[in-house]
Design a protein around this motif. Structure first.
Motif: not given
Length: 601
Positions: A483-511
């Motif tokens: 009966g409640r309208e819910l939104l998943d913060l991790k799936k909806g936004g946090i994961f995209t931001l975290v993994h996007g930075l992780r992918a760019l860091a891996l590609e550019n040799g940032i430890d």
């Protein structure tokens, strides 16, 4: 006396005189069921705050949002001068109409108020976070002795010698002992010890003769401020802490002052003094209380996460050294990974750790020690990892050569499971032992990575796992549950931001493991536009703040933290910022999809 509650955002940034002047210019307007408040493209001559009822925002037949008591609409249309969408009363509704000219005049004279209307995403979220700091004094004054913790008391019998008492203080690293003399309880301190030496008293005399029995006590649930006041009034350095009339600890003046000036310092000291796993379990609870206190002070998730990471690292290292033989603890490298490794896990969710072992050495006790360590963390409140990413799992307990083989497998067979494990490892941080083992693995990973666009695309592709829950016209997409309208913060936004930075860091040799460091280094290297980097970090901080607040409420209710929120329960400002944060995630995802050509997969 104010007729209306203008203590909610954005009006909480106004001075009392500014609020009074704005209220004097306002009107109350009434709309019956289904009445149109303002139509699309009509002049927007007022900012509205709901006093009673519900107002809905619509684009065509689609409902974009609902506004309830204390909610405000529509700041964007007010600035533009015309309504972008239609607003209707879903039931009988009373609104406070604040004239456009008066509101815009305040945006010019009050920067904090103006930020609600004009600031960038990063500036707006930063200003919101600053408001929480005003709660600090109230939170400090409500803290109890239990919140600060106390030192374990050391008891001796009154018949024991002064020498025995001094020995007990040295062994227990305590500056006092409590002396039992029948029904009486006294105290003997290092100051008393100094005095008896200066007076030439034989160290073999009973300590009870030289103890003070006029104890000043404070209950464990009394206010900490009262303890500080009592110490100040009586010029005392310590109080005896009682619970149900029984002495249960010693509260030192330095502990009280540490709490008020630097809560984490007190916990760090206790970690260094801890004698067993029982005491570590109690300290783990102190970290939970610290999170509540500092969050109430307005400390933001990025800073709070790094502080908690530092304390957890000391907690884990202390536990590991208690469990593992010295040779194993010193020769191996205990890692934390995932959000713990990034310094972004504030509440205790699950364990993510691994153990690296040196080549050519046998540690037959390692398996049992790792089982005991995982059990200890569970006891401290860190649930087992559902995916088994724990030292108790042989898959994450590897020699250096085996870890190199694992990395080689991830890179040469980049299936979904390999990419998930690589992502977890990219966030690794050492907490105990030989850090050179982790450095070797990172160096091997860098050396093996080729300029392979296909590989990096496969690694980044995880951002497409979840849709950003933001539709046309900035409508929040929720799912119904109970009966409640819910939104998943991790799936909806946090994961995209975290993994996007992780992918760019891996590609550019940032430890760097933390998202903040990755964004900063990527921007400095010209691999990420500086403005977008700022927006990403502010969006991540805001989404993490919502998740933290939700998690604390669930813990209060005896439930486990999760990533779900109910947008309708947020204030207007919070909902607007949630939309802004998700829009940042959506923009970042679009850039990543273009950069990695994910549309071709």
């Amino acid at each position: 006396m104010s007729r209306f509650d203008l203590n909610h955002p954005p009006f909480d940034t106004l001075a009392p005189a500014e609020r009074d002047a704005l209220e004097a210019r306002s009107d109350i307007v009434y709309f019956p069921d289904d009445a149109q408040i303002v139509g699309p493209d009509q002049p927007m001559d007022a900012l509205y705050m709901v006093i009673k009822g519900v107002a809905a925002e619509l684009a065509g037949d689609e409902t974009l949002g609902r506004y309830r008591i204390h909610d405000v609409f529509d700041a964007r249309s007010l600035v533009a001068g015309r309504a972008a969408n239609r607003f209707v009363a879903e039931e009988e509704t009373l609104l406070l109409a604040l004239p456009r000219d008066a509101v815009l005049a305040l945006t010019d004279s009050n920067p904090g108020f103006g930020a609600y209307f004009y600031a960038s995403v990063a500036e707006k979220m930063g200003l919101l976070a600053q408001r929480a700091g005003s709660r600090e004094l109230q939170t400090l004054l409500s803290a109890t002795v239990r919140d600060a913790g106390c030192r374990q008391p050391v008891f001796v019998d009154a018949a024991a010698s002064i020498r025995d008492a001094a020995r007990a203080m040295k062994e227990q690293r305590s500056k006092s002992v409590l002396v039992r003399d029948g029904e009486r309880l006294g105290i003997f301190t290092t100051t008393d010890c100094r005095d008896v030496i200066l007076e030439g008293v034989d160290s073999g005399e009973p300590v009870g003769r030289h103890s003070s029995y006029q104890l000043l006590c404070i209950d464990r649930d009394d206010f900490l401020f009262n303890a500080l006041l009592l110490m100040t009034q009586r010029n005392l350095r310590r109080l005896v802490v009682t619970e149900n009339g029984q002495a249960v600890g010693i509260l030192a003046q330095v502990d009280v002052l540490s709490y008020f000036s630097n809560h984490s310092h007190l916990i760090a000291q206790r970690l260094d003094r801890a004698a067993d796993l029982d005491e570590l379990a109690d300290i783990a609870g102190q970290i939970d209380r610290l999170i509540r206190i500092l969050s109430g002070h307005g400390v933001r998730p990025p800073q709070l996460g790094r502080l908690v990471q530092a304390l957890n690292a000391r907690l884990f290292a202390r536990a590991w050294r208690m469990i593992a033989p010295a040779r194993l603890a010193e020769s191996s490298c205990l890692l934390v990974m995932g959000s713990e490794g990034r310094g972004e896990q504030i509440l205790k969710t699950d364990q993510d750790n691994a153990l690296l072992l040196p080549n050519g050495e046998d540690f037959p006790e390692a398996a049992a020690c790792c089982e005991a360590f995982s059990a200890a963390l569970a006891r401290f409140g860190y649930p087992p990892c559902p995916g088994g990413v724990m030292v108790s799992n042989p898959h994450w307990r590897l020699s250096l050569s085996d870890m190199r083989d694992r990395i080689h497998h991830w890179l040469t067979r980049p299936d979904g499971d390999s990419m998930l494990q690589l992502a977890i490892f990219c966030d690794a941080e050492s907490v105990c032992g030989d850090e050179a083992l982790l450095a070797d693995c990172r160096g091997y990973l860098r050396a093996r990575l080729q300029d392979d666009a296909g590989f990096f695309s496969r690694f980044a592709r995880a951002i497409d796992q979840f849709d950003t829950p933001l539709g046309p016209f900035s409508r929040l997409r929720t799912r119904e549950s109970g009966g409640r309208e819910l939104l998943d913060l991790k799936k909806g936004g946090i994961f995209t931001l975290v993994h996007g930075l992780r992918a760019l860091a891996l590609e550019n040799g940032i430890d760097a493991a933390s998202s903040a460091e990755r964004a900063s280094l990527l921007a400095a290297a010209g691999k990420l536009e500086a403005g977008l980097a700022d927006d990403i970090l502010e969006a991540l901080a805001f989404l993490s703040q919502l998740r933290l607040e939700r998690g604390l409420r669930r813990l209060d209710a005896g439930e486990s933290p999760d990533n779900l929120i109910e947008p309708e329960a947020l204030s207007t400002l919070e909902r607007d910022l949630l939309k802004d944060a998700l829009a940042v995630a959506k923009r970042f995802k679009t850039q990543l999809r273009h950069h990695y050509r994910l549309g071709s997969f």
